[in-house]
Design a protein around this motif. Structure first.
Motif, PDB file in Angstrom:
ATOM      1  N   VAL A 125       0.865  -1.184   0.000  1.00  0.00           N
ATOM      2  CA  VAL A 125       0.000   0.000   0.000  1.00  0.00           C
ATOM      3  C   VAL A 125       0.900   1.232   0.000  1.00  0.00           C
ATOM      4  O   VAL A 125       1.792   1.362   0.841  1.00  0.00           O
ATOM      5  N   LYS A 126       0.668   2.110  -0.953  1.00  0.00           N
ATOM      6  CA  LYS A 126       1.468   3.343  -0.995  1.00  0.00           C
ATOM      7  C   LYS A 126       0.865   4.376  -0.045  1.00  0.00           C
ATOM      8  O   LYS A 126      -0.342   4.630  -0.078  1.00  0.00           O
ATOM      9  N   ALA A 127       1.702   4.974   0.785  1.00  0.00           N
ATOM     10  CA  ALA A 127       1.253   6.032   1.708  1.00  0.00           C
ATOM     11  C   ALA A 127       2.469   6.826   2.188  1.00  0.00           C
ATOM     12  O   ALA A 127       3.607   6.350   2.076  1.00  0.00           O
ATOM     13  N   PHE A 128       2.234   7.988   2.689  1.00  0.00           N
ATOM     14  CA  PHE A 128       3.268   8.863   3.268  1.00  0.00           C
ATOM     15  C   PHE A 128       4.289   9.338   2.232  1.00  0.00           C
ATOM     16  O   PHE A 128       5.326   9.874   2.612  1.00  0.00           O
ATOM     17  N   LEU A 151      -4.141  12.283   3.707  1.00  0.00           N
ATOM     18  CA  LEU A 151      -3.092  11.777   2.814  1.00  0.00           C
ATOM     19  C   LEU A 151      -3.688  10.722   1.887  1.00  0.00           C
ATOM     20  O   LEU A 151      -4.532   9.931   2.321  1.00  0.00           O
ATOM     21  N   PRO A 152      -3.236  10.675   0.634  1.00  0.00           N
ATOM     22  CA  PRO A 152      -3.720   9.620  -0.262  1.00  0.00           C
ATOM     23  C   PRO A 152      -3.091   8.273   0.076  1.00  0.00           C
ATOM     24  O   PRO A 152      -1.935   8.214   0.516  1.00  0.00           O
ATOM     25  N   ALA A 175      -7.266   9.292   5.659  1.00  0.00           N
ATOM     26  CA  ALA A 175      -6.753   8.632   4.453  1.00  0.00           C
ATOM     27  C   ALA A 175      -7.770   8.798   3.332  1.00  0.00           C
ATOM     28  O   ALA A 175      -8.975   8.689   3.555  1.00  0.00           O
ATOM     29  N   VAL A 176      -7.276   9.062   2.132  1.00  0.00           N
ATOM     30  CA  VAL A 176      -8.132   9.135   0.944  1.00  0.00           C
ATOM     31  C   VAL A 176      -7.685   8.029  -0.011  1.00  0.00           C
ATOM     32  O   VAL A 176      -6.532   8.036  -0.477  1.00  0.00           O
TER      33      VAL A 176
END
Ligand SMILES: NC(=O)c1ccc[n+]([C@@H]2O[C@H](COP(=O)([O-])OP(=O)(O)OC[C@H]3O[C@@H](n4cnc5c(N)ncnc54)[C@H](OP(=O)(O)O)[C@@H]3O)[C@@H](O)[C@H]2O)c1
Length: 244
Positions: A125-128, A151-152, A175-176
């Motif tokens: 999962v992509k984040a930050f 954040l997406p 989170a979006v």
């Protein structure tokens, strides 16, 4: 519910995530490339809820694992130890730092899809990845705060994304969900949602020391979930550039 966060990479972003996690009552298990002893200062700062280990041990200790190394090291992430786990990928492609990666230059893959291919038995999962480490450390707010920032996140596994959204909530962010790992190109360097919306406009004419102080002392700009969606929707693929 995440109780222990594993970190592979404990630099600017890893350190910021670890500080937020400990502040939220989680345990963190840190690692880097040079060995656990080189993380003694960070562990001492974080206190009893932190320890340093090898990347393989961090992979296995975490309920969730954050992979936050320069992208050029993606193929050294311990795939076997990460099998079956949700892995949060914070990484961005900067060719000057990472070298040229043909599948990313051609647009065939996003950097997170490349990471997922290496970590074939993990849920990436992509984040930050779209907020600078200083704003990440300072813009966290409790759930429901009027100035909470969003954040997406992107990933191919809905359950993994739900776990990551819960972690973000615990750490102080909304989170979006912007879609799949292929869709994560909408939060890559050069896109509208990348870094700038979270930063106040930088004054012109600062010398190096003034610019450094401005970076560290200027509060972040809250970015709502609605604003993240607008910025993601406004992204055209032409707007994506790897030349930052
Ligand atoms: N800095 C930002 O504001 C920012 C914002 C969003 C996203 N990102 C992205 O997040 C990632 C991390 O950025 P950063 O700024 O935190 O980098 P950084 O400060 O340079 O830290 C990188 C960390 O990764 C570790 N590392 C390098 N190779 C490794 C390996 N093979 N195995 C285990 N650990 C390894 C380093 O350990 P050693 O020091 O021991 O080598 C260090 O702890 C990058 O992909 C970057 O593009 C950064």
């Amino acid at each position: 519910m995440t109780k222990t966060l594993g970190l592979i990479g404990s630099g600017m972003i890893g350190g910021a995530v670890a500080r937020l996690a400990v502040a939220a009552g989680l345990d963190v298990v840190l690692s880097n490339s040079r060995g656990p002893e080189t993380l003694a200062d960070l562990v001492a700062e974080l206190g009893d809820h932190a320890r340093a280990v090898t990347p393989e041990e961090a992979a296995q200790a975490g309920d969730l694992v954050v992979a936050t190394v320069p992208l050029k090291a993606y193929d050294r992430l311990p795939a076997a130890a990460l099998a079956g786990r949700t892995v949060i990928d914070t990484m961005n492609y900067y060719p000057d730092r990472d070298g040229r990666l043909a599948e990313l230059d051609s647009g065939e893959l996003t950097s997170s899809a490349l990471v997922q291919r290496h970590l074939a038995d993990s849920r990436v999962v992509k984040a930050f990845n779209n907020i600078d480490f200083q704003r990440l450390a300072t813009s966290a707010r409790p759930s429901g705060a009027p100035d909470r920032t969003a954040l997406p996140i992107a990933g191919d596994d809905p359950g993994a994304k739900a776990d990551v959204a819960r972690l973000l909530d615990t750490l102080g962010y909304d989170a979006v969900d912007i879609g799949t790992l292929a869709d994560s190109r909408r939060s890559q360097p050069g896109t509208p949602v990348y870094v700038d919306p979270y930063l106040a406009p930088r004054p012109e004419g600062l010398n190096q020391e003034e610019a450094r102080r401005w970076f560290f002392e200027t509060p972040g700009v809250p970015v709502s979930a609605e604003r993240v969606r607008e910025l993601i929707d406004a992204t055209t693929f032409d707007a994506t550039t790897f030349e930052n």
